[in-house]
Design an enzyme around this catalytic site. Structure first.
Site, PDB file in Angstrom:
ATOM      1  N   CYS A   6      37.216 -49.685  79.706  1.00 54.27           N
ATOM      2  CA  CYS A   6      35.908 -50.222  80.064  1.00 54.27           C
ATOM      3  C   CYS A   6      36.082 -51.400  81.015  1.00 54.27           C
ATOM      4  O   CYS A   6      37.200 -51.831  81.282  1.00 54.27           O
ATOM      5  CB  CYS A   6      35.186 -50.687  78.810  1.00 54.27           C
ATOM      6  SG  CYS A   6      36.112 -51.971  77.966  1.00 54.27           S
TER       7      CYS A   6
ATOM      8  N   CYS B 297      37.992 -54.360  79.358  1.00 54.45           N
ATOM      9  CA  CYS B 297      39.451 -54.223  79.306  1.00 54.45           C
ATOM     10  C   CYS B 297      40.034 -54.526  80.683  1.00 54.45           C
ATOM     11  O   CYS B 297      41.041 -55.225  80.818  1.00 54.45           O
ATOM     12  CB  CYS B 297      39.893 -52.804  78.976  1.00 54.45           C
ATOM     13  SG  CYS B 297      38.953 -51.966  77.736  1.00 54.45           S
TER      14      CYS B 297
ATOM     15  N   ASP C 201      52.728 -21.298  65.835  1.00 54.13           N
ATOM     16  CA  ASP C 201      53.909 -21.934  65.278  1.00 54.13           C
ATOM     17  C   ASP C 201      53.399 -22.678  64.047  1.00 54.13           C
ATOM     18  O   ASP C 201      52.221 -22.994  63.960  1.00 54.13           O
ATOM     19  CB  ASP C 201      54.481 -22.895  66.324  1.00 54.13           C
ATOM     20  CG  ASP C 201      55.589 -23.744  65.771  1.00 54.13           C
ATOM     21  OD1 ASP C 201      56.387 -23.208  64.995  1.00 54.13           O
ATOM     22  OD2 ASP C 201      55.647 -24.932  66.119  1.00 54.13           O
TER      23      ASP C 201
ATOM     24  N   ASP D 158      54.222 -26.072  69.721  1.00 51.38           N
ATOM     25  CA  ASP D 158      54.427 -27.441  70.187  1.00 51.38           C
ATOM     26  C   ASP D 158      55.885 -27.766  70.449  1.00 51.38           C
ATOM     27  O   ASP D 158      56.197 -28.651  71.210  1.00 51.38           O
ATOM     28  CB  ASP D 158      53.853 -28.439  69.176  1.00 51.38           C
ATOM     29  CG  ASP D 158      54.683 -28.492  67.914  1.00 51.38           C
ATOM     30  OD1 ASP D 158      55.256 -27.447  67.547  1.00 51.38           O
ATOM     31  OD2 ASP D 158      54.748 -29.558  67.299  1.00 51.38           O
TER      32      ASP D 158
ATOM     33  N   ASP E  57      59.422 -23.307  70.830  1.00 51.93           N
ATOM     34  CA  ASP E  57      58.296 -22.450  71.205  1.00 51.93           C
ATOM     35  C   ASP E  57      58.178 -22.276  72.704  1.00 51.93           C
ATOM     36  O   ASP E  57      57.431 -21.413  73.171  1.00 51.93           O
ATOM     37  CB  ASP E  57      56.966 -23.052  70.716  1.00 51.93           C
ATOM     38  CG  ASP E  57      56.968 -23.270  69.233  1.00 51.93           C
ATOM     39  OD1 ASP E  57      57.380 -22.347  68.521  1.00 51.93           O
ATOM     40  OD2 ASP E  57      56.559 -24.356  68.801  1.00 51.93           O
TER      41      ASP E  57
END
Lengths: 52, 721
Positions: free
Chosen positions: B34, B37, B443, B617, B621
């Site tokens: 924002c 920040c 997975d 992940d 895989d």
């Protein structure tokens, strides 16, 4: 009708100016950070704006 | 925890020379969201010594810091940001430069020129069109208007058409015809005919049509480019966050952060708890536990000590390790899997996209019809000039806007909707493949399960006793325990013994939390466990398991409801896989699969004609992800898996998988509808053009009308019913 000879190039010139202005904004990086530019008006002390 | 992160790190490798002899540093700051920040970060960094400027790019979540020549400490910037609560990662200068988007700018400029051309040729077209309806416009004035129109329109069309001409030329040289070939031929032929008509003082000039066709197509082209650019910049961010740096231990124990690619064999690296091993390495000093779940799918941590080899990507859980690199990052265990990924990517690139398949039918048909118009018209007694004008009118009114504009519009709408639901789509082709899927392979570890330990049900009294000590530790098991217990008091005088556990004082009594051996008891069984006990008192045991994601069973049911079959392939041992499969409601599962097994299963399914969606992940895989018809990976996946996947979803839920399939199917339906609409329009417009009923005014109206219809239809993609 003769006025067209003058008016047509004139309006084309205006169009070209707009095109050149757009080209400049593109070169200037004004589309790099649209979200940041929108948020920057909310940041206090705009005169201390960083130069980087 | 303060012990380790207080050691200063040197980020010198990430500095790049800036203006005026100074240097600059690019940082990725993902938490800047924002205006507040942004202001806070910029002010804090500018106040540091040696800093001449700091500017946040909020759209890309990047911070550029400029340093005075010979001054400036990048580590101080990183620390200042960390104190403010904004973790940051230095960006490799190479990557920062690659982010510069040359192609996007060229497209925007071509679009701007086409826009200028459209507006200004229309200015001259309106009087010509008025002349068509019997309004007063003498032949001399009309020819003058045509000349103006040509002088403005032709150069604009030639400039704005360059992206199409280049691509058409490339494809012709490769002896193929893509969509850009008819576009280029149409535009060039139209310009040529329009000029000859102007010179011959004819009736029909199509300069405005040629430019507006290019303008509409460039919008489509640019949308497609943006989709790709956004996905690749998000991918680059993930890359920078995941494998940021390796910490090199130099002479006199000086620590230097270097890009992982610069690690050489024999380098000594420091790996703190919570960090991943950057390369394959041998442990020099220290002992710890490693979490290999992303590499093999095993959930139980593995204890390691000096002299042992460990693989890149393993997560260090408890103790600080010094390791000696035994391979460079490109030769690490990743390499074998990278080869699997490459093979899969090749098979994917053979996939022919919907728009290209449509173009393969469209191009020959339109060209044949145009040719027939010319030959047939000439043969039936029209003069050659009139026949040619009608042929050009056919080319113009059958403009491929549904393919060039509507297909990208469908994809960008779909990916924007998915982006808001936390799914990143890497390409339009990925969405098309996802829509065709009929079998889903999951997975287990990190996909169906959260991939991190959760405390199994325990006596509440024991939990309350151990919690103060657990809150003081950073070990993932202790964190899971503390999370279960909620907020509360902290233990005092806490000491963390690397690879063993924590010791501290609770209610004035010394107590320990850690491994069985640390508390002097015998370990029970194979479960992941933690022991707690006061000095000389009873010992309590806490068992942990990797739990199913909360909506796993719902998602499996939703997939079944959509006619998809579901299967689990896991590298973990049999017992946990069968438990997870039963809980999720999946009957078809296999355990102890190697990465090659998984890829082979996916291959076998593809050979049976099944279209497989792989959701995974881990590195184990990655091969299967690359080979599957479509692939998704959670945001917590390793970089290699995210690279192999077509879509990446974030958050703790699996719901986005179902959303993505729904949106992809909706996008496919919209695209097919658009092709249908375009075909219908062409069935009316093409015969009209062949009969000479189309003049430049009708062409302009018909073309923009059809583009508008298909684009509006595209916007309906993925809207909630």
């Amino acid at each position: 009708m003769n006025i067209v000879i003058f008016l047509a190039p004139f309006s084309l010139g205006l169009g070209l100016m707009a095109l050149a202005a757009f080209w400049w904004t593109l070169r200037d990086g004004q589309y790099e950070d649209p979200a940041g530019d929108a948020a920057r008006i909310l940041v206090p002390d705009p005169e201390d704006r960083p130069a980087a | 925890m303060a012990l380790i992160s207080d050691v200063p790190r040197d980020f010198g490798a990430f500095l790049k020379p800036g203006a005026g002899g100074g240097s600059s540093l690019d940082l990725l700051v993902p938490d800047v969201r924002c205006a507040g920040c942004m202001g806070k970060v910029e002010r804090a960094v500018q106040a540091l010594p040696g800093v001449t400027g700091a500017r946040v790019n909020l759209s890309q979540k990047r911070l550029t810091v400029a340093f005075r020549p010979g001054a400036g400490d990048p580590a101080a910037v990183v620390e200042a940001l960390e104190r403010l609560g904004y973790p940051s990662t230095p960006f490799d200068p190479e990557q920062a430069r690659a982010a510069y988007d040359r192609e996007g700018r060229a497209l925007i400029l071509a679009m701007a020129v086409a826009g200028f051309g459209v507006m200004n040729t229309m200015m001259f077209s309106v009087p010509i069109w008025a002349g068509l309806f019997g309004q007063e416009l003498g032949p001399a004035s009309r020819t003058l208007m045509m000349w103006f129109s040509g002088i403005v329109g032709a150069p604009c069309a030639l400039y704005a058409g360059m992206p199409f001409f280049r691509s058409a030329w490339r494809s012709l040289r490769a002896r193929r015809a893509n969509m850009d070939v008819p576009i280029s031929i149409g535009v060039l032929l139209t310009l040529a005919i329009s000029f000859s008509e102007t010179v011959l003082r004819g009736r029909d000039v199509y300069f405005d049509a040629a430019v507006s066709l290019l303008f509409l197509l460039l919008i489509g082209r640019w949308l497609e480019h943006r989709l790709r650019a956004r996905a690749s910049s998000a991918a680059a961010d993930l890359l920078a966050l995941q494998a940021p740096t390796a910490t090199l231990v130099g002479a006199a124990d000086a620590l230097t952060a270097v890009p992982v690619g610069q690690v050489r064999i024999g380098d000594i690296l420091l790996v703190r708890p919570g960090e991943r091993l950057p390369v394959d390495a041998e442990i020099a000093t220290g002992s710890s536990e490693l979490d290999n779940s992303l590499l093999t799918g095993e959930t139980a941590p593995v204890a390691v000590a000096a002299g042992q080899l460990c693989r890149a990507g393993a997560l260090n859980l408890s103790g600080t390790l010094r390791v000696r690199a035994v391979a460079r990052s490109e030769d690490s265990a990743l390499a074998a899997i990278a080869r699997l990924v490459e093979l899969g990517a090749q098979s994917k690139s053979r996939y022919v996209r919907l728009a290209d398949r449509a173009a393969a039918i469209y191009v020959p048909v339109v060209h044949t019809v145009a040719l027939m118009t010319f030959v047939g018209g000439w043969g039936l007694g029209l003069d050659a000039r009139e026949a040619l004008i009608r042929a050009v009118a056919v080319l113009i009114v059958t403009c491929p806007c549904a393919l060039g504009l509507a297909a990208p519009a469908v994809q960008i709408t779909a990916s924007a909707r998915l982006f808001r639901r936390g799914v990143l789509v890497k390409s339009g082709a990925a969405l098309e493949r996802l829509a065709e899927v009929d079998h889903v392979v999951f997975d287990k570890t990190g996909v169906l399960t959260l991939g991190r330990p959760r405390l199994k049900p325990t006596a509440h009294a024991a939990l309350v006793m151990a919690a103060p000590l657990a809150r003081a530790s950073r070990h993932p098991l202790a964190r899971a325990l503390a999370e279960e217990a909620g907020d509360g008091p902290l233990a005092e005088d806490v000491r963390e013994i690397s690879g063993q556990g924590v010791e501290g004082v609770v209610d004035g009594r010394r107590c320990r939390l850690g491994k069985a051996a640390f508390l002097g008891v015998e370990s029970h069984g194979s479960e992941t466990e933690l022991w707690f006990g006061y000095d000389g008192d009873t010992r309590f045991r806490f068992a942990f398991a990797d739990t199913l994601r909360s909506d796993a069973a719902d998602v499996v049911a939703a997939l079944h409801a959509r006619g998809l079959s579901v299967q689990i392939l896991s590298g973990d041992v049999e017992a946990p896989v069968s438990r997870a499969a039963a809980a999720a409601g999946v009957a078809d599962w296999s355990a102890a699969c190697t990465p090659q097994d998984k890829a082979a299963v996916v291959d076998a399914l593809a050979a049976q004609g099944r279209k497989v969606l792989m959701v995974g992940d881990g590195l184990n895989d990655a091969g299967a992800l690359a080979k599957a018809h479509a692939a998704m990976a959670p945001g917590s996946a390793l970089e290699a898996s995210q690279n192999a996947a077509d879509l990446v979803f974030s958050g703790d839920d699996l719901g986005p998988i179902v959303d993505a399939i729904d949106v992809a199917r909706s996008a496919r339906a919209r695209a097919l509808e658009n092709f249908g609409l375009a075909a219908l329009y062409n069935l009316i417009a093409a015969p009209a053009a062949m009969l000479g009923l189309v003049n430049p005014f009708v062409a302009a109206i018909a073309m923009s009308g059809s583009s508008l219809v298909v684009t509006l239809n595209a916007l309906r993609t993925g809207a909630r019913r």
